[in-house]
Write an enzyme that holds these catalytic residues in place. Structure first.
Site, PDB file in Angstrom:
ATOM      1  N   LYS A 119      61.638 -43.261  56.437  1.00 49.77           N
ATOM      2  CA  LYS A 119      60.894 -42.304  56.534  1.00 49.77           C
ATOM      3  C   LYS A 119      60.348 -41.992  55.293  1.00 49.77           C
ATOM      4  O   LYS A 119      60.962 -42.384  54.000  1.00 49.77           O
ATOM      5  CB  LYS A 119      61.638 -41.133  56.943  1.00 49.77           C
ATOM      6  CG  LYS A 119      60.586 -40.329  57.723  1.00 49.77           C
ATOM      7  CD  LYS A 119      60.276 -40.561  59.302  1.00 49.77           C
ATOM      8  CE  LYS A 119      59.300 -39.646  59.808  1.00 49.77           C
ATOM      9  NZ  LYS A 119      59.209 -40.107  61.365  1.00 49.77           N
TER      10      LYS A 119
HETATM   11  P1  NAD Z   1      51.061 -33.826  64.426  1.00 50.82           P
HETATM   12  O1  NAD Z   1      50.856 -33.422  62.702  1.00 50.82           O
HETATM   13  O2  NAD Z   1      49.650 -34.503  65.037  1.00 50.82           O
HETATM   14  O3  NAD Z   1      51.142 -32.539  65.107  1.00 50.82           O
HETATM   15  C1  NAD Z   1      52.191 -31.410  64.950  1.00 50.82           C
HETATM   16  C2  NAD Z   1      51.933 -30.197  65.856  1.00 50.82           C
HETATM   17  O4  NAD Z   1      52.756 -29.219  65.486  1.00 50.82           O
HETATM   18  C3  NAD Z   1      50.361 -29.442  65.530  1.00 50.82           C
HETATM   19  O5  NAD Z   1      49.782 -29.120  66.605  1.00 50.82           O
HETATM   20  C4  NAD Z   1      50.871 -28.364  64.690  1.00 50.82           C
HETATM   21  O6  NAD Z   1      50.008 -27.214  64.661  1.00 50.82           O
HETATM   22  C5  NAD Z   1      52.111 -28.046  65.289  1.00 50.82           C
HETATM   23  N1  NAD Z   1      53.128 -27.243  64.481  1.00 50.82           N
HETATM   24  C6  NAD Z   1      53.533 -27.219  63.230  1.00 50.82           C
HETATM   25  N2  NAD Z   1      54.191 -26.258  62.916  1.00 50.82           N
HETATM   26  C7  NAD Z   1      54.487 -25.501  63.875  1.00 50.82           C
HETATM   27  C8  NAD Z   1      55.212 -24.440  64.011  1.00 50.82           C
HETATM   28  N3  NAD Z   1      55.801 -24.033  63.012  1.00 50.82           N
HETATM   29  N4  NAD Z   1      55.535 -23.892  65.564  1.00 50.82           N
HETATM   30  C9  NAD Z   1      54.646 -24.698  66.491  1.00 50.82           C
HETATM   31  N5  NAD Z   1      54.016 -25.410  66.125  1.00 50.82           N
HETATM   32  C10 NAD Z   1      53.843 -26.255  64.911  1.00 50.82           C
HETATM   33  O7  NAD Z   1      52.533 -34.346  64.479  1.00 50.82           O
HETATM   34  P2  NAD Z   1      52.902 -35.365  65.541  1.00 50.82           P
HETATM   35  O8  NAD Z   1      52.682 -36.796  65.209  1.00 50.82           O
HETATM   36  O9  NAD Z   1      52.382 -35.034  67.034  1.00 50.82           O
HETATM   37  O10 NAD Z   1      54.575 -35.255  65.528  1.00 50.82           O
HETATM   38  C11 NAD Z   1      55.078 -34.116  66.077  1.00 50.82           C
HETATM   39  C12 NAD Z   1      56.647 -34.119  65.920  1.00 50.82           C
HETATM   40  O11 NAD Z   1      57.010 -35.429  66.758  1.00 50.82           O
HETATM   41  C13 NAD Z   1      57.265 -34.452  64.671  1.00 50.82           C
HETATM   42  O12 NAD Z   1      58.549 -33.924  64.793  1.00 50.82           O
HETATM   43  C14 NAD Z   1      57.321 -35.973  64.516  1.00 50.82           C
HETATM   44  O13 NAD Z   1      58.303 -36.537  63.547  1.00 50.82           O
HETATM   45  C15 NAD Z   1      57.617 -36.335  66.154  1.00 50.82           C
HETATM   46  N6  NAD Z   1      57.207 -37.705  66.400  1.00 50.82           N
HETATM   47  C16 NAD Z   1      56.081 -38.362  66.252  1.00 50.82           C
HETATM   48  C17 NAD Z   1      55.644 -39.542  66.389  1.00 50.82           C
HETATM   49  C18 NAD Z   1      54.280 -40.101  66.528  1.00 50.82           C
HETATM   50  O14 NAD Z   1      54.050 -41.306  66.979  1.00 50.82           O
HETATM   51  N7  NAD Z   1      53.300 -39.435  65.866  1.00 50.82           N
HETATM   52  C19 NAD Z   1      56.786 -40.298  67.051  1.00 50.82           C
HETATM   53  C20 NAD Z   1      57.861 -39.952  67.183  1.00 50.82           C
HETATM   54  C21 NAD Z   1      58.420 -38.580  66.944  1.00 50.82           C
END
Ligand code: NAD
Length: 429
Positions: A119
């Site tokens: 990461k």
């Molecule tokens: P992103 O940046 O696209 O979206 C994150 C979302 O969370 C946004 O809508 C933001 O406003 C919201 N957010 C941030 N802080 C917050 C809080 N305190 N309370 C409520 N909402 C909040 O990120 P993403 O890519 O969608 O990733 C989200 C999660 O999924 C992370 O934990 C990431 O590690 C995990 N993840 C992502 C992927 C991927 O392919 N993008 C794959 C596996 C896991």
């Protein structure tokens, strides 16, 4: 493998650890105990393999120079090259990146794809940067970690605060330094520069596929199941669409600033359009505005934390009303919350299974990049479903066989696979 070293101190007795890393280590320690891992192997799997911290300058638009701190951590590469996302968020810190790298090792092993875990991230609020500042920050950070990354070494991807544009800049920067295009250095790129069809929506699609499997295994109906999703980014927004298409009713959605609830069901596309146009959920007329904490406690069938770590805690877990929690985010549930939820008979589908759709399609993208031969969307999605349903079936069978939670079963399978790879490779020299 001969054993000499003693067990490292348990995570619970290391109070200075960041929340995510404490969670990751506690989950590991619990599973290592169950598997009776030998002390040396246990110490090896508990430690990151490699950690790089970089402090680097970026020229801001108005001419000043600002320093930023970035990280890349490789947890384990016994099963293949390191793989894991890049996070841009003000709270990115070494402990958080260590936790996320460790979870990637287990996730790739559970999906049975030939990667280790890594990461990276930069402590920055990307919303506070202009487009050109974001590009310069990304290019400089990529140069700083270039000694670690590469298609056969370590392959970044998008995570919180990064997207396919950021991946395109990373790919271009690395390629410029090599003198030729190296599409396989990152995944989650735009299709025009070697990205795969289906990657952007893969994590959300995977969350929905796994939820469908979980509902069937629990004997709960899919049609009309009420869903609340925290986080409306890449994972949450696509998951919301797939849930709706499956026949579920999405009653609540949120971003970092506001949460919306409509017990009769939200117009998912309408709300996403509103957020795209205004930059926030706030002010949307088709729902009641609630807090993010209240969203976790709504009377729903399925709760999907899809934002950040550590939202289901000792404090919030006891008010959860959902019967099923599907972890779209990495590490949303602390070990204390896990215990409370288990006592309350709430089923938790762990992150390393629930959100594995993203890295699975990243794997397909990398395979296509190495072969310079591209698949159509049907092939991507068919293979994604095949891998995820197989992983779910293996976890469900292990949970039943050992009478343990889905998390414990998933961790046991993943850690066993990585342990086997470490043992069969042996310790160098
Ligand atoms: P992103 O940046 O696209 O979206 C994150 C979302 O969370 C946004 O809508 C933001 O406003 C919201 N957010 C941030 N802080 C917050 C809080 N305190 N309370 C409520 N909402 C909040 O990120 P993403 O890519 O969608 O990733 C989200 C999660 O999924 C992370 O934990 C990431 O590690 C995990 N993840 C992502 C992927 C991927 O392919 N993008 C794959 C596996 C896991």
């Amino acid at each position: 493998m001969r054993e000499g070293s003693s067990n490292p101190p348990a995570a619970a007795t290391q109070p200075m650890l960041g929340t995510a890393y404490r969670t990751a280590l506690t989950q590991f320690d619990d599973t290592a105990d169950r598997l009776h891992l030998k002390p040396g192997l246990r110490a090896l799997l508990r430690s990151p393999k490699r950690e790089l911290i970089v402090h680097f300058p970026v020229k801001m638009d108005e001419g000043s120079i600002k320093m930023f701190t970035g990280f890349r951590v490789q947890h384990n590469v016994a099963r293949g090259p390191a793989k894991g996302g890049i996070r841009y968020h003000p709270e990115v810190a070494l402990d958080e990146v260590r936790a996320l790298a460790m979870w990637m090792t287990w996730k790739c092993a559970l999906a049975n794809i030939p990667y280790g875990g890594a990461k990276g991230g930069v402590a920055v609020d990307p919303k506070g940067l202009s487009f050109t500042e974001l590009e310069r920050l990304t290019r400089r950070y990529t140069s700083e970690i270039a000694l670690l990354i590469g298609p056969e070494r370590d392959i970044p991807a998008p995570d919180v605060g990064t997207n396919e544009q950021v991946m395109a800049w990373m790919m271009d920067t690395f390629s410029m330094q090599q003198g030729f295009s190296v599409p396989g250095v990152v995944t989650g790129k735009p299709v025009s520069v070697g990205g795969t069809l289906g990657r952007t929506e893969a994590t959300g699609r995977g969350v929905a596929v796994i939820t469908g499997e979980a509902l069937r295994s629990l004997g709960m109906p899919v049609q009309g199941a009420k869903v609340a999703i925290q986080g409306l980014g890449n994972v949450g927004s696509h998951a919301a669409r797939y849930f709706r298409d499956m026949g579920c009713t999405v009653v609540a959605l949120s971003d970092s600033r506001c949460a919306l609830y409509n017990p009769g069901g939200l117009d998912v596309d309408g709300l996403l359009r509103w957020k795209r146009e205004t930059g926030s959920c706030s002010g949307y007329s088709g729902a009641e505005e609630i807090t993010n904490e209240a969203l976790l406690a709504l009377p729903v069938d399925i709760l999907v934390p899809a934002a950040i770590e550590g939202v289901l805690t000792e404090k919030t877990a006891s008010s959860v009303q959902a019967r099923l929690i599907v972890e779209g985010a990495n590490g949303p549930t602390t070990p204390e919350a896990d215990q409370i939820l288990a006592q309350r008979d709430v089923t938790v589908i762990p992150d390393i299974l629930a959100n594995a759709g993203g890295v699975t399609v990243s794997y397909f993208e990398w395979v296509q990049n190495l072969q310079f031969y591209f698949w159509d969307a049907t092939e991507v999605n068919r293979n994604l479903e095949r891998i995820l349903t197989r992983a779910f079936g293996e976890v469900a069978a292990a949970a039943k066989r050992h009478s343990v939670s889905f998390r414990t079963a998933a961790m046991m399978l993943a850690i066993s696979r990585v342990s086997e790879a470490v043992e069969v490779r042996g310790i160098y020299p």
